[in-house]
Design an enzyme around this catalytic site. Sequence first.
Site, short mmCIF file in Angstrom:
data_model
loop_
_atom_site.label_atom_id
_atom_site.label_comp_id
_atom_site.label_asym_id
_atom_site.label_seq_id
_atom_site.Cartn_x
_atom_site.Cartn_y
_atom_site.Cartn_z
N ARG A 81 0.85 -1.23 -0.04
CA ARG A 81 0.03 -0.06 0.01
C ARG A 81 0.82 1.33 0.08
O ARG A 81 1.96 1.30 0.67
CB ARG A 81 -0.82 -0.01 1.27
CG ARG A 81 -1.75 1.26 1.25
CD ARG A 81 -0.93 2.28 2.09
NE ARG A 81 -2.03 3.33 2.76
CZ ARG A 81 -1.53 4.43 3.15
NH1 ARG A 81 -0.42 4.65 3.38
NH2 ARG A 81 -2.75 5.39 3.59
N ASP A 105 2.00 5.09 0.41
CA ASP A 105 1.52 6.01 1.10
C ASP A 105 1.71 7.60 0.25
O ASP A 105 2.64 7.67 -0.35
CB ASP A 105 2.61 6.35 2.28
CG ASP A 105 2.14 7.46 3.34
OD1 ASP A 105 0.87 7.40 3.66
OD2 ASP A 105 2.84 8.48 3.98
N GLU A 144 -2.57 5.34 -2.08
CA GLU A 144 -3.26 6.21 -1.22
C GLU A 144 -3.42 7.36 -2.01
O GLU A 144 -2.48 8.24 -2.43
CB GLU A 144 -2.61 6.38 0.15
CG GLU A 144 -3.43 7.31 0.74
CD GLU A 144 -2.67 8.23 1.81
OE1 GLU A 144 -3.16 8.70 3.00
OE2 GLU A 144 -1.42 8.28 1.77
N ASP A 176 -6.12 7.55 9.68
CA ASP A 176 -5.86 9.07 9.36
C ASP A 176 -7.29 9.95 9.50
O ASP A 176 -7.35 11.11 9.24
CB ASP A 176 -5.62 9.40 7.74
CG ASP A 176 -4.09 9.10 7.58
OD1 ASP A 176 -3.29 9.60 8.48
OD2 ASP A 176 -3.88 8.52 6.46
#
Length: 577
Positions: A323, A325, A354, A421
Amino acid sequence: MEFAAIRHFEDKRYCYALEKGRFLIRLETKRGDLARARLHTQEKYLPASLTKQTHEMTLACTDRYRDYYEAVVDIDAVCLRYFFEMEDAEGQTLYFGGHGFYSQPIQDAGLMFDCPQTLREEERFLLPGWARNKVVYQIFPSRFATDKEVSDAAWYQAPIDHAASLQGSLRGVIQRLDYLRELGVDILYMTPVFRSKSSHKYDIDDYYTIDPSFGTKEDLKELVRGAHDRGMYVVLDGVFNHSSTDFFAFRDLKEKGSQSEYRSWYYADHFPLTAKRGEKPSYKTFGYAGEMPKLNLQNKATADFVIDVSAYWIRECDIDGWRLDVADEISHSFWKRFRREIKAVKPEALIVGEIWHFAGDFLEGDEWDSVMNYPFRDGVRELIAGEDRRPSAFFEKLGFLRGNLHRELEGYLWNFIDTHDTARFFHTVGRDPRKQRLAAALQLLLPGMPMIYYGDEVGMDGGDDPDCRRGMLWDPARQDRDMLAWYQRLIRLRRQAPVLTEGELVCQQGEDAQGLLIMKRQLGGQCATLVFHAKEGDVSLPELRGKREVISGKVFSGTLGGYEAAVLVDEEVNKTP
């Protein structure tokens, strides 16, 4: 007809190969403008009289402003030429080809759209089959589980801040693998595990070392083996947009300034490097955070380093993907290279970016496999806790994604309601378990890869970052056990009834006044009706009374309460998970 709203391009968004010899072609129009659309095709290099075909187009989806028509065609051609025939409600007919409009069918092939078959087939979007429609579980390692002695007072502190040390560890995760398997998780996604001084680890000092507070490389290997033995996969968090200020290259740059051999690894405006609170740093960073200097991945040595790190952890620990960032702040050219080189190491590796907005330009088959689906999260929050709580608006958000992305991506988008987040969804809806259960139903009963943020399944609370990162509720007395049973039941149903995720959407309606969302899906001989009620009070559905409701296993009474969901399947679903 609204000419300005009619759009088609011969690119990978509007015309692409689903498989060899089978293509999808899409036309975009103003919402409600057309009564009918047809696709006319012929071969470029053979006589039209031998190759002409006409295909009825289907209204595949709708967003707030547009309709998206699609046709799937079988072709065996060197190059396909095609144009569209459009008819409005008044019976006016118009023809569209080569970005021009005509009152008569197009005869000149040079005025048509053009699609070389071999080129498009070689550009097919190949996705890891193992990941489609799988359930993802996000773990924040420092707060999820520990193998050390930690008091309840420390572990369950609330609210919590960044500095709190709960001593979460990889061995703690290993000890909870059976819990995750019982929940129904397919994929573990862990936020960063590499050496860093922070609790969140998004400012990495050493990309080749597991943070000692979490354990060792051997612990990660054991975790991955344990997950694989249970039929689960492991995805790690790749923080490649920026490093920490203690990363070796930045330390050298700060010490030696413009004479540093790592000058090109960063974006330094001037020297000495400065980062004062309340001012822009003298170098590019993540979000003007001076402790997170941005890496220059246009520099070959920097890009080589990042790709080597990514390949290293796949080879060493057999992880199943990354994943990425802040992935939208890194160039397309780097991600194209990243995909080629990582897929060369592990062809079925999953690559997820992301991005907090629409990501179509990263999802054309040569960069990422999927994204964290923030539009889905925004739609669920707006529907259940926002000001514009219209079911039709929720469907419009889904329609925009469906109409603007590759068809196969529907089964790969990471659909979530909260993350590390954001504030917990449970917190956002005023700790109302009914609303949390409804959000979970929307996550888990629709196509895509539902991503559960750790603890959502037991009713965890928490405000904005960092309070959303509290210690996982392991004490049964602190858990909402009914919520846990709800998540388990929905995930089990998701597995037992493929019609929910793989079925064709044959009907969809949003009843704004009643707060109802109704969807019908069909797969083979099975049909499922999904009903979500996003309002207070009861709503009557007499036409569905007496059918078997498969979430509860009971006969449906014909009434749904506030924030309830129901699934009615016309055949008994398979009882085995």
